[in-house]
Design a protein around this motif. Sequence first.
Motif, PDB file in Angstrom:
ATOM      1  N   THR A 199       0.744  -1.223   0.034  1.00 18.34           N
ATOM      2  CA  THR A 199       0.018  -0.127   0.154  1.00 18.34           C
ATOM      3  C   THR A 199       0.805   1.277  -0.059  1.00 18.34           C
ATOM      4  O   THR A 199       0.449   2.168  -0.737  1.00 18.34           O
ATOM      5  N   ALA A 203       0.007   3.849  -3.078  1.00 14.06           N
ATOM      6  CA  ALA A 203      -0.382   5.144  -2.472  1.00 14.06           C
ATOM      7  C   ALA A 203       0.435   6.145  -3.251  1.00 14.06           C
ATOM      8  O   ALA A 203      -0.285   7.185  -3.710  1.00 14.06           O
ATOM      9  N   SER A 208      -5.517   2.396  -4.994  1.00 14.63           N
ATOM     10  CA  SER A 208      -6.067   1.772  -3.752  1.00 14.63           C
ATOM     11  C   SER A 208      -6.322   0.523  -3.778  1.00 14.63           C
ATOM     12  O   SER A 208      -6.124  -0.384  -4.990  1.00 14.63           O
ATOM     13  N   ASN A 232      -9.832  -0.460   4.814  1.00 13.50           N
ATOM     14  CA  ASN A 232      -9.438  -1.289   3.620  1.00 13.50           C
ATOM     15  C   ASN A 232      -9.782  -2.681   3.750  1.00 13.50           C
ATOM     16  O   ASN A 232      -9.737  -3.281   2.894  1.00 13.50           O
TER      17      ASN A 232
END
Length: 319
Positions: A199, A203, A208, A232
Amino acid sequence: MRIAFVGKGGSGKTTLSALFIRELARLGRPVVAIDADINQHLGAALGLSGQQLDGLTPMSAVLPEIKDHLRGDNPRIPSASQMVKTTPPGTGSRLIRFAEPSPLDAWCSLALEGELSGARLMVTGAFAEQDLGVSCYHSKVGAAELYLNHLVDGSGQYCVLDMTAGADAFASGLFTRFDVTFLVAEPTRKSISVYRQYTEYAAEYGISVRVVGNKVVDAEDAAFLRAEVGENLLGWMGDSRYVRALDRGQHPELESFEPAGRELLGRMLAEVDGTVRDHARMASLAHLFHTKNALAWANRAAGTDVAMQIDPEYVVPIG
């Protein structure tokens, strides 16, 4: 829609991707499944026999033919040898459409039958003996990246990739080719470490990631994932007799899948169907990573400035 399944090795991403593909087929949705993992197990997870898989030609084995077909009459790409894994389509390129036959169907695709009717399987290919010690696995996965770059997929059409473990997908622009990325996470520190690494990288480019928990056996496991992943976390899978039967090589119908598991698949599909693709942004990222690869290695490999393959005025049709 393009969907990636990523996660730590052994987390169950192949199992979850196979279940998702089964659900799409059950609903009559057209789907192309691509095994892009260095450990090629998606076909087996879908219930194919060794004989069936032995007869399936890997995408990497016909990569020159794929390149030559996709470049079409694009004047920016004079030869297939100058085409690299990140090459984007341009004026004159041939595109791949779900509803239209493609030479790739005959070269490296297998139409599935029975419960999986309407789905097709492609594999990037495993390491061959001649690859050991001299090439990396991205030489195989490049065929899948070219496929996605030239794919025109519309509403209700799905391309599902079972990806390499960990954050290895970030070695190219492949991770930017998806509408939805499902990261399969076990309730363990090692699995959460992969989640954080993935992530963090994603990012940076506005990608996402939704987390699907797996091997969750009790409320404590679920609480651990919630605490580590937060909003998430889309849901999780617990113990499943249906999945164990699949792992033993049996072929139970999807209707026998436990209600909690089927509910999770429905939630995942709703997440995919509720996603709206930003076509301009996806094209911009394709151009960005093609330029990065050109400067890093592709210009030397192709013997020309492959960044010139970018056609800034070209817009990929919307399916």
